[in-house]
Design a protein around this motif. Structure first.
Motif, PDB file in Angstrom:
ATOM      1  N   ILE A  49       0.806  -1.221   0.000  1.00 36.82           N
ATOM      2  CA  ILE A  49       0.000   0.000   0.000  1.00 36.82           C
ATOM      3  C   ILE A  49       0.842   1.275   0.000  1.00 36.82           C
ATOM      4  N   ILE A  50       2.166   1.156   0.090  1.00 37.73           N
ATOM      5  CA  ILE A  50       3.015   2.348   0.210  1.00 37.73           C
ATOM      6  C   ILE A  50       2.865   3.281  -0.981  1.00 37.73           C
ATOM      7  N   PHE A  51       3.015   2.762  -2.191  1.00 32.45           N
ATOM      8  CA  PHE A  51       2.953   3.629  -3.374  1.00 32.45           C
ATOM      9  C   PHE A  51       1.580   4.285  -3.544  1.00 32.45           C
ATOM     10  N   PRO A  52       0.473   3.531  -3.510  1.00 34.83           N
ATOM     11  CA  PRO A  52      -0.832   4.202  -3.653  1.00 34.83           C
ATOM     12  C   PRO A  52      -1.127   5.195  -2.529  1.00 34.83           C
ATOM     13  N   LEU A  53      -0.786   4.826  -1.289  1.00 33.78           N
ATOM     14  CA  LEU A  53      -1.082   5.685  -0.146  1.00 33.78           C
ATOM     15  C   LEU A  53      -0.353   7.020  -0.248  1.00 33.78           C
ATOM     16  N   PHE A  54       0.962   6.984  -0.451  1.00 35.34           N
ATOM     17  CA  PHE A  54       1.730   8.230  -0.437  1.00 35.34           C
ATOM     18  C   PHE A  54       1.573   9.007  -1.742  1.00 35.34           C
ATOM     19  N   THR A  55       1.192   8.333  -2.826  1.00 39.94           N
ATOM     20  CA  THR A  55       0.828   9.061  -4.043  1.00 39.94           C
ATOM     21  C   THR A  55      -0.439   9.872  -3.799  1.00 39.94           C
ATOM     22  N   TYR A  56      -1.411   9.256  -3.140  1.00 35.83           N
ATOM     23  CA  TYR A  56      -2.663   9.967  -2.833  1.00 35.83           C
ATOM     24  C   TYR A  56      -2.388  11.151  -1.907  1.00 35.83           C
ATOM     25  N   LEU A  57      -1.595  10.932  -0.862  1.00 34.32           N
ATOM     26  CA  LEU A  57      -1.292  12.014   0.078  1.00 34.32           C
ATOM     27  C   LEU A  57      -0.547  13.148  -0.616  1.00 34.32           C
ATOM     28  N   GLU A  58       0.340  12.800  -1.548  1.00 33.36           N
ATOM     29  CA  GLU A  58       1.075  13.828  -2.299  1.00 33.36           C
ATOM     30  C   GLU A  58       0.138  14.638  -3.181  1.00 33.36           C
TER      31      GLU A  58
ATOM     32  N   PHE B  45       7.011  -3.375  -5.089  1.00 40.19           N
ATOM     33  CA  PHE B  45       6.826  -2.727  -6.391  1.00 40.19           C
ATOM     34  C   PHE B  45       5.706  -3.342  -7.226  1.00 40.19           C
ATOM     35  N   TYR B  46       5.385  -4.609  -6.974  1.00 36.95           N
ATOM     36  CA  TYR B  46       4.364  -5.297  -7.776  1.00 36.95           C
ATOM     37  C   TYR B  46       3.268  -5.808  -6.852  1.00 36.95           C
ATOM     38  N   PRO B  47       2.077  -5.192  -6.877  1.00 39.71           N
ATOM     39  CA  PRO B  47       1.578  -4.262  -7.891  1.00 39.71           C
ATOM     40  C   PRO B  47       1.657  -2.783  -7.542  1.00 39.71           C
ATOM     41  N   GLY B  48       2.167  -2.426  -6.343  1.00 40.47           N
ATOM     42  CA  GLY B  48       2.004  -1.072  -5.816  1.00 40.47           C
ATOM     43  C   GLY B  48       2.494   0.055  -6.705  1.00 40.47           C
ATOM     44  N   LEU B  49       3.728  -0.062  -7.243  1.00 38.75           N
ATOM     45  CA  LEU B  49       4.286   1.002  -8.067  1.00 38.75           C
ATOM     46  C   LEU B  49       3.389   1.295  -9.268  1.00 38.75           C
TER      47      LEU B  49
ATOM     48  N   PHE C 274       0.160   0.238  -9.713  1.00 39.30           N
ATOM     49  CA  PHE C 274      -1.223   0.510  -9.325  1.00 39.30           C
ATOM     50  C   PHE C 274      -1.384   1.943  -8.852  1.00 39.30           C
ATOM     51  N   ALA C 275      -0.289   2.567  -8.394  1.00 40.11           N
ATOM     52  CA  ALA C 275      -0.364   3.957  -7.939  1.00 40.11           C
ATOM     53  C   ALA C 275      -0.758   4.895  -9.070  1.00 40.11           C
ATOM     54  N   TYR C 276      -0.542   4.471 -10.307  1.00 46.50           N
ATOM     55  CA  TYR C 276      -0.947   5.316 -11.429  1.00 46.50           C
ATOM     56  C   TYR C 276      -2.469   5.390 -11.549  1.00 46.50           C
ATOM     57  N   THR C 277      -3.181   4.400 -11.027  1.00 49.73           N
ATOM     58  CA  THR C 277      -4.637   4.513 -11.016  1.00 49.73           C
ATOM     59  C   THR C 277      -5.069   5.591 -10.016  1.00 49.73           C
ATOM     60  N   THR C 278      -4.278   5.756  -8.966  1.00 52.40           N
ATOM     61  CA  THR C 278      -4.526   6.872  -8.046  1.00 52.40           C
ATOM     62  C   THR C 278      -4.337   8.202  -8.770  1.00 52.40           C
ATOM     63  N   ARG C 279      -3.281   8.315  -9.544  1.00 57.91           N
ATOM     64  CA  ARG C 279      -3.055   9.535 -10.315  1.00 57.91           C
ATOM     65  C   ARG C 279      -4.196   9.774 -11.303  1.00 57.91           C
TER      66      ARG C 279
ATOM     67  N   ALA D 181      -1.346   0.981 -16.858  1.00 55.51           N
ATOM     68  CA  ALA D 181      -1.655   2.229 -16.154  1.00 55.51           C
ATOM     69  C   ALA D 181      -0.628   3.335 -16.408  1.00 55.51           C
ATOM     70  N   PRO D 182       0.692   3.092 -16.253  1.00 55.39           N
ATOM     71  CA  PRO D 182       1.629   4.196 -16.515  1.00 55.39           C
ATOM     72  C   PRO D 182       1.657   4.625 -17.970  1.00 55.39           C
ATOM     73  N   VAL D 183       1.535   3.678 -18.907  1.00 56.52           N
ATOM     74  CA  VAL D 183       1.517   4.035 -20.331  1.00 56.52           C
ATOM     75  C   VAL D 183       0.297   4.885 -20.646  1.00 56.52           C
ATOM     76  N   TYR D 184      -0.864   4.455 -20.167  1.00 53.50           N
ATOM     77  CA  TYR D 184      -2.107   5.207 -20.365  1.00 53.50           C
ATOM     78  C   TYR D 184      -1.982   6.612 -19.750  1.00 53.50           C
ATOM     79  N   TYR D 185      -1.419   6.693 -18.544  1.00 57.55           N
ATOM     80  CA  TYR D 185      -1.315   7.971 -17.841  1.00 57.55           C
ATOM     81  C   TYR D 185      -0.428   8.950 -18.607  1.00 57.55           C
ATOM     82  N   TYR D 186       0.749   8.512 -19.043  1.00 58.47           N
ATOM     83  CA  TYR D 186       1.665   9.431 -19.718  1.00 58.47           C
ATOM     84  C   TYR D 186       1.164   9.792 -21.114  1.00 58.47           C
TER      85      TYR D 186
END
Length: 289
Positions: free
Chosen positions: A70-79, A128-132, A134-139, A277-282
């Motif tokens: 949950i680290i990547f999604p959580l701190f991406t959301y907080l950021e 990193f898998y899936p968190g890194l 999956f965090a792009y869905t947060t973005r 997710a990252p490809v779609y986002y960028y």
């Protein structure tokens, strides 16, 4: 109830439920609900990843694996909410990775050192898998796509879910109906067919086309770019599915778990989203700006 019926129920009940959660701004248009779902899904996905490493002899602590997930999604959301900065995420990652390595030294006996590489690899992969990815869905859940008066628009994530799950579902549908003679082309997933892959790619492009035609207010004006957006997202959707298949084959299991009827584990249901997710986002950022 056979697997086909279970899968159809998931599609006709589960997918609308997911889209409903995404479209519901809670609370105060901060999309907290959908991001709580993202964090829990990422943690459970990391836990299933840890269990796959367990099949290879790496004993990983389930609570730690879930927490890493949950680290990547959580701190991406907080950021994105302006509560923390990106430096906080880097600090947490640095501390977390340091603890992962140091935990393999402190309080260990001679017998504990043989599986150290497997344990470190298992924990880092769970981080990193899936968190890194999956965090792009947060973005995406917090990306402005309409105009500045809708700072937390649901459109980007809704379109992404339609492109990826539409791809996954249509690949299965076309593969089952028409793909028997084109199976076995990819060793990592011999039951997948070329017809299924093409059907999935076609679905992702069609979603892009429909978005272009149905929602004229979106800042997307060139049809070839929209079709490219759907095509590349579709390619990465297929790749994500194949990568998880390779991991499962290494662990000698068919499914990552059994939490979802007809599909297996949670990781089996979100694998298609991860690398897309990252490809779609960028690509989205490129299209908009």
């Amino acid at each position: 109830m056979n697997k086909v019926v279970k899968r159809l129920l998931i599609f006709f009940i589960g997918l609308p439920a997911v889209l409903g959660v995404i479209a519901f701004p809670f609370p105060n248009d901060r999309y907290l609900l959908v991001n709580i779902v993202i964090m829990i899904a990422s943690g459970l996905g990391a836990l299933e990843t840890a269990n796959l490493f367990k099949k290879k002899g790496a004993q990983l602590h389930p609570v730690l694996a879930f927490s890493l997930g949950i680290i990547f999604p959580l701190f991406t959301y907080l950021e994105l909410m302006g509560i923390t900065s990106r430096h906080v995420l880097m600090a947490v990652l640095t501390i977390g990775v340091t603890l992962i390595f140091s935990s393999q030294v402190i309080g260990k006996s001679n017998e504990d050192f043989k599986p150290v590489i497997s344990r470190i690899g298992g924990y880092l992969t769970s981080l990193f898998y899936p968190g890194l990815f999956f965090a792009y869905t947060t973005r995406l859940s917090l990306t402005n796509l309409v105009d500045q008066s809708y700072p937390y628009s649901p459109y980007p994530l809704l379109i992404f879910i339609l492109m990826t799950y539409g791809n996954d579902s249509m690949a299965w549908f076309f593969g089952v109906l028409f793909g028997k003679k084109s199976r076995g082309l990819i060793a990592v997933s011999p039951n997948k067919s070329l017809v299924g892959f093409l059907g999935g790619l076609f679905s992702s492009c069609v979603v892009g086309l429909l978005i272009y035609l149905v929602i004229p207010d979106l800042s997307i004006t060139k049809l070839p770019i929209v079709l490219l957006w759907g095509f590349l997202t579709g390619i990465m959707t297929i790749l994500g599915d194949l990568i998880e298949s390779a991991i499962k084959r290494s662990a000698s299991v068919k499914d990552s778990g059994d939490i979802i009827p007809g599909r297996g584990g949670l990781l089996d249901s979100i694998d298609s989203l991860l690398f897309a997710a990252p490809v779609y986002y960028y690509l989205l950022i490129w299209i908009l700006y």
